[in-house]
Write an enzyme that holds these catalytic residues in place. Structure first.
Site: not given
Ligand code: ASP
Length: 311
Positions: A167, A218
């Site tokens: 993200t 993230t």
């Molecule tokens: N945190 C995000 C989610 O779970 C994905 C990520 O940041 O890798 O949607």
């Protein structure tokens, strides 16, 4: 006068940090700069598979996006989740903040609101993303008319590799010393349709308060939601911890939470910025988290400290 600063998740955060620094140099407020940074990554198809159009879709092949924004000066915030065909979900989250009495709009209703606000409906798929989705679902490719993949295979824990998430979370401090944040993602690749992670949840994927600090997360969103991650990091800073210490504590808490369920620690990372301009970040084991730090007209990538389970 405080120095403008930006920090942003992952190597593609460099694109975000450069755009946000430029915006801060023009005198824009922290929130505008954070959104400019997030949007630069939403617009850059070359550098990621998990933010904006061209990202990997859900289990049914549909791409839905999540985003949120927060203004540390006023605690105003807005978010959208599960929104399809809208290229700039962070800007849409800003409209939710500015033009509605609400904080979060989801799915079809978020799309309807976007149309009302003059956002165009666009095609979010690239040939590369469709090709990759078909490769993961050979049954569909080889047998036209075959049933789509099961919406749920019963797995209780999420095990993802580094290519299937990420993200962009952008935290900024402007020349007046105010903090802002924006977070935008397509969430986990091949998620169950309807799944919403931490990224559009204020207090989980993002939190900003000029009186304490700003933080973002993230990684596996379910783990971040479980500990109210970004809010936890900000509250630790409010209590006197440095951004670095606060991020380490949040990772320890994720490790402990996974331990209580007897599962392998999930991959998550946190980053934080305090009102004085100190920055910090940490990640759980094997996450290999790098983040971009922009200040003084320069952007550099920094490797975050890994916090192994049991520490
Ligand atoms: N945190 C995000 C989610 O779970 C994905 C990520 O940041 O890798 O949607």
């Amino acid at each position: 006068m405080p120095d403008p600063i930006v920090i942003a998740t992952w190597p593609f955060g460099k694109v975000a940090a450069e755009a946000a620094l430029k915006s801060l140099a023009n005198g824009d407020p922290a929130l505008d700069a954070a959104i400019a940074g997030a949007q630069a990554v939403e617009d850059d198809y070359s550098c990621r598979t998990s933010v904006g159009f061209g990202s990997l879709p859900d289990r049914l092949g549909r791409l839905t996006l999540d985003a949120c924004v927060m203004d540390g000066k006023t605690l105003s915030c807005g978010a959208v989740a599960g929104v399809e065909h809208i290229k700039h979900p962070a800007a849409l989250a800003r409209r939710v903040m500015d033009r509605t009495p609400h904080v979060l709009l989801v799915g079809e209703a978020a799309k309807w609101f976007a149309l009302q606000q003059g956002f165009p409906l666009e095609v979010p798929y690239t040939t590369d993303a469709i090709k990759e989705w078909l490769e993961k679902h050979p049954d569909l490719r080889q047998k036209p008319g075959a049933n789509p993949p099961a919406p749920c295979d019963g797995a209780s824990e999420i095990n993802i590799d580094a290519d299937h998430h990420d993200t962009v979370t952008v935290l900024t401090r402007d020349a007046k010393g105010s903090l802002g944040g924006a977070c935008t993602t397509s969430g986990l690749a091949y998620k169950l349709p309807g799944r919403v992670g931490d990224s559009p949840i204020i207090g989980a994927g993002l939190y900003a308060d000029d009186l304490a600090g700003a933080a973002g997360g993230t990684g596996v969103g379910e783990e971040i939601i479980r500990i109210a991650g970004s809010s936890y990091v900000v509250e630790l800073m409010r209590g006197g911890r440095s951004p670095q210490e606060a991020c380490v504590r949040a990772c320890e808490r994720v490790n402990a939470s996974a331990g209580r369920r007897g599962v392998h620690p999930a991959r998550v990372a946190f980053l934080a910025l305090d009102p004085k301009g100190n920055v910090g970040a940490a990640c759980t084991a094997k996450t290999n988290f790098q983040y971009a730090v922009g200040r003084g007209g320069k952007v550099e990538l920094v490797q975050a400290k890994e916090i192994a389970a049991g520490m």
